[in-house]
Structures are given as structure tokens and as C-alpha cells.
Design an enzyme around this catalytic site. Structure first.
Site, PDB file in Angstrom:
ATOM      1  N   HIS A  26     -15.120  38.496  33.521  1.00  0.00           N
ATOM      2  CA  HIS A  26     -16.075  39.038  32.558  1.00  0.00           C
ATOM      3  C   HIS A  26     -15.437  39.422  31.231  1.00  0.00           C
ATOM      4  O   HIS A  26     -16.144  39.857  30.321  1.00  0.00           O
ATOM      5  CB  HIS A  26     -16.757  40.268  33.166  1.00  0.00           C
ATOM      6  CG  HIS A  26     -16.991  40.132  34.635  1.00  0.00           C
ATOM      7  ND1 HIS A  26     -17.885  39.219  35.163  1.00  0.00           N
ATOM      8  CD2 HIS A  26     -16.410  40.748  35.696  1.00  0.00           C
ATOM      9  CE1 HIS A  26     -17.851  39.309  36.494  1.00  0.00           C
ATOM     10  NE2 HIS A  26     -16.964  40.219  36.835  1.00  0.00           N
ATOM     11  N   ASN A  72     -10.091  32.620  41.527  1.00  0.00           N
ATOM     12  CA  ASN A  72     -10.923  33.818  41.574  1.00  0.00           C
ATOM     13  C   ASN A  72     -10.328  34.754  40.531  1.00  0.00           C
ATOM     14  O   ASN A  72      -9.361  35.457  40.808  1.00  0.00           O
ATOM     15  CB  ASN A  72     -10.904  34.459  42.957  1.00  0.00           C
ATOM     16  CG  ASN A  72     -11.802  35.676  43.045  1.00  0.00           C
ATOM     17  OD1 ASN A  72     -12.214  36.226  42.022  1.00  0.00           O
ATOM     18  ND2 ASN A  72     -12.099  36.109  44.256  1.00  0.00           N
ATOM     19  N   ARG A  74     -21.195  42.480  35.418  1.00  0.00           N
ATOM     20  CA  ARG A  74     -20.527  41.431  36.199  1.00  0.00           C
ATOM     21  C   ARG A  74     -21.290  40.101  36.173  1.00  0.00           C
ATOM     22  O   ARG A  74     -20.837  39.120  36.756  1.00  0.00           O
ATOM     23  CB  ARG A  74     -20.353  41.878  37.647  1.00  0.00           C
ATOM     24  CG  ARG A  74     -19.442  43.073  37.816  1.00  0.00           C
ATOM     25  CD  ARG A  74     -19.209  43.363  39.290  1.00  0.00           C
ATOM     26  NE  ARG A  74     -18.635  44.667  39.505  1.00  0.00           N
ATOM     27  CZ  ARG A  74     -17.333  44.946  39.481  1.00  0.00           C
ATOM     28  NH1 ARG A  74     -16.472  43.989  39.231  1.00  0.00           N
ATOM     29  NH2 ARG A  74     -16.912  46.174  39.696  1.00  0.00           N
ATOM     30  N   HIS A 108     -15.913  33.522  43.820  1.00  0.00           N
ATOM     31  CA  HIS A 108     -16.027  34.980  43.940  1.00  0.00           C
ATOM     32  C   HIS A 108     -16.487  35.308  45.348  1.00  0.00           C
ATOM     33  O   HIS A 108     -17.400  34.662  45.875  1.00  0.00           O
ATOM     34  CB  HIS A 108     -17.021  35.542  42.923  1.00  0.00           C
ATOM     35  CG  HIS A 108     -16.566  35.341  41.521  1.00  0.00           C
ATOM     36  ND1 HIS A 108     -15.626  36.142  40.931  1.00  0.00           N
ATOM     37  CD2 HIS A 108     -16.901  34.398  40.606  1.00  0.00           C
ATOM     38  CE1 HIS A 108     -15.404  35.710  39.704  1.00  0.00           C
ATOM     39  NE2 HIS A 108     -16.156  34.644  39.489  1.00  0.00           N
ATOM     40  N   LEU A 109     -15.859  36.294  45.949  1.00  0.00           N
ATOM     41  CA  LEU A 109     -16.220  36.701  47.309  1.00  0.00           C
ATOM     42  C   LEU A 109     -17.628  37.275  47.361  1.00  0.00           C
ATOM     43  O   LEU A 109     -18.391  36.984  48.277  1.00  0.00           O
ATOM     44  CB  LEU A 109     -15.211  37.725  47.824  1.00  0.00           C
ATOM     45  CG  LEU A 109     -13.776  37.203  47.954  1.00  0.00           C
ATOM     46  CD1 LEU A 109     -12.811  38.348  48.173  1.00  0.00           C
ATOM     47  CD2 LEU A 109     -13.686  36.195  49.072  1.00  0.00           C
ATOM     48  N   SER A 110     -17.964  38.096  46.384  1.00  0.00           N
ATOM     49  CA  SER A 110     -19.298  38.702  46.340  1.00  0.00           C
ATOM     50  C   SER A 110     -20.189  37.892  45.399  1.00  0.00           C
ATOM     51  O   SER A 110     -19.703  37.097  44.588  1.00  0.00           O
ATOM     52  CB  SER A 110     -19.210  40.154  45.858  1.00  0.00           C
ATOM     53  OG  SER A 110     -18.798  40.201  44.504  1.00  0.00           O
ATOM     54  N   TYR A 157     -16.093  43.084  49.766  1.00  0.00           N
ATOM     55  CA  TYR A 157     -15.134  41.983  49.714  1.00  0.00           C
ATOM     56  C   TYR A 157     -14.648  41.502  51.075  1.00  0.00           C
ATOM     57  O   TYR A 157     -13.928  40.510  51.149  1.00  0.00           O
ATOM     58  CB  TYR A 157     -13.923  42.388  48.863  1.00  0.00           C
ATOM     59  CG  TYR A 157     -14.304  42.740  47.447  1.00  0.00           C
ATOM     60  CD1 TYR A 157     -14.728  41.762  46.558  1.00  0.00           C
ATOM     61  CD2 TYR A 157     -14.261  44.056  47.002  1.00  0.00           C
ATOM     62  CE1 TYR A 157     -15.094  42.077  45.263  1.00  0.00           C
ATOM     63  CE2 TYR A 157     -14.620  44.387  45.700  1.00  0.00           C
ATOM     64  CZ  TYR A 157     -15.034  43.396  44.843  1.00  0.00           C
ATOM     65  OH  TYR A 157     -15.395  43.708  43.562  1.00  0.00           O
ATOM     66  N   ASP A 216      -9.085  30.012  27.834  1.00  0.00           N
ATOM     67  CA  ASP A 216      -8.372  29.093  26.948  1.00  0.00           C
ATOM     68  C   ASP A 216      -7.198  28.416  27.654  1.00  0.00           C
ATOM     69  O   ASP A 216      -6.917  27.242  27.412  1.00  0.00           O
ATOM     70  CB  ASP A 216      -7.882  29.828  25.700  1.00  0.00           C
ATOM     71  CG  ASP A 216      -9.011  30.191  24.745  1.00  0.00           C
ATOM     72  OD1 ASP A 216     -10.138  29.667  24.906  1.00  0.00           O
ATOM     73  OD2 ASP A 216      -8.765  31.010  23.836  1.00  0.00           O
TER      74      ASP A 216
END
Length: 146
Positions: free
Chosen positions: A80, A74, A111, A100-102, A23, A87
Site C-alpha cells: 500500500h 507478498n 489496505r 496476500h494471505l488475507s 494470517y 519500480d
């Protein structure tokens, strides 16, 4: 001026500490300071919210209705699992970019699924903190065109 809300989900308050090889080494406060400088240059008012509690993230999204022009989110591990967060985003009908950082597709199989990417205006992953800056620029571009 455009109003953009940046939402960070669970464990992102530990950036710089938690798995820095995945991260990154910068903490969330430093990232927000950098993003706010970018926002000023784009004539954007950037507000930030981070929580480890799903219900607080939902309340933040609900409160953004008619108060925010765009969301950058994020959702972290809630990506997931959280249908209710999905909603909430659908309910307020505010365009958003999922960040997402990764690269979630280079990680564990569980994931690889996102409850948000199919309803997002855009999806950015794998570029570390630069993904947030890219999302901010893309939010600006989207808002100036639409």
C-alpha cells in the site's frame, strides 16, 4: 528446471505469532518447507527471501535479473506504500504474482490499494497459505506455456 523466487515482506517472519486469526497459525519456515516440496514436484527450483527492510527487498529483486524466471511476492504492508518496490519489479521485467494471505479488500480501507496488482501477471488474496501453493502452480503453468 524453472527458477522461481518467493519474496516475503515486512512482518511475515512473524507468521504463526502475529494475528494468527488473520494470517494463520503456521510459521514461515513450515510454509517454505511445504512450498519447496511442491516446487520439487513441479520441477521448480524455489528460492525464498524475507526481509523487514524495503531496501533489502529491492536489492533482492535487482539481483534476480537474469537469474530468475518468475517471482511470487507478498509485499505485506509495503503493498500500500512502496512505489520504489513497484519500480524495482518493473525494472527487472520478470513476471510475478502478488499474493496476500488475507483478503485485503475485507480489511481496513487503507489496505484496499495495491501498487502492484496492475502490473502483476496475477493477484491472489484471501486463501491463506494455499494462496502461495496456487501461485506456485500458476507460475509453473505460465512458464510452461510461455
Amino acid at each position: 528446471m524453472f527458477r522461481v523466487l518467493l519474496i516475503n515482506g515486512p512482518n511475515l517472519n512473524l507468521l504463526g505469532i502475529r494475528e494468527p486469526e488473520v494470517y494463520g497459525y503456521k510459521n514461515l519456515s513450515d510454509i517454505i518447507i511445504s512450498l519447496k516440496k511442491t516446487a520439487v514436484s513441479l520441477n521448480i527450483i524455489l528460492n525464498h527471501f524475507q526481509s523487514n527492510a524495503e531496501h533489502e527487498l529491492i536489492n533482492c529483486i535487482h539481483n534476480s535479473y537474469k537469474n530468475v524466471d518468475f517471482i511470487i511476492i507478498n509485499p505485506a504492508a509495503l503493498t500500500h506504500t512502496s512505489i520504489v518496490l513497484r519500480d524495482a519489479l518493473l525494472a527487472v521485467n520478470i513476471n510475478f504474482i502478488e499474493v496476500h494471505l488475507s483478503n485485503i479488500y475485507k480489511r481496513e480501507k487503507f489496505r484496499h490499494h495495491s501498487y502492484f496488482s496492475d502490473i502483476a501477471t496475477g493477484f491472489i488474496c484471501g486463501f491463506g497459505i494455499e494462496g502461495y501453493h496456487f501461485a506456485l502452480h500458476m507460475a509453473y503453468k505460465y512458464l510452461t506455456i510461455n
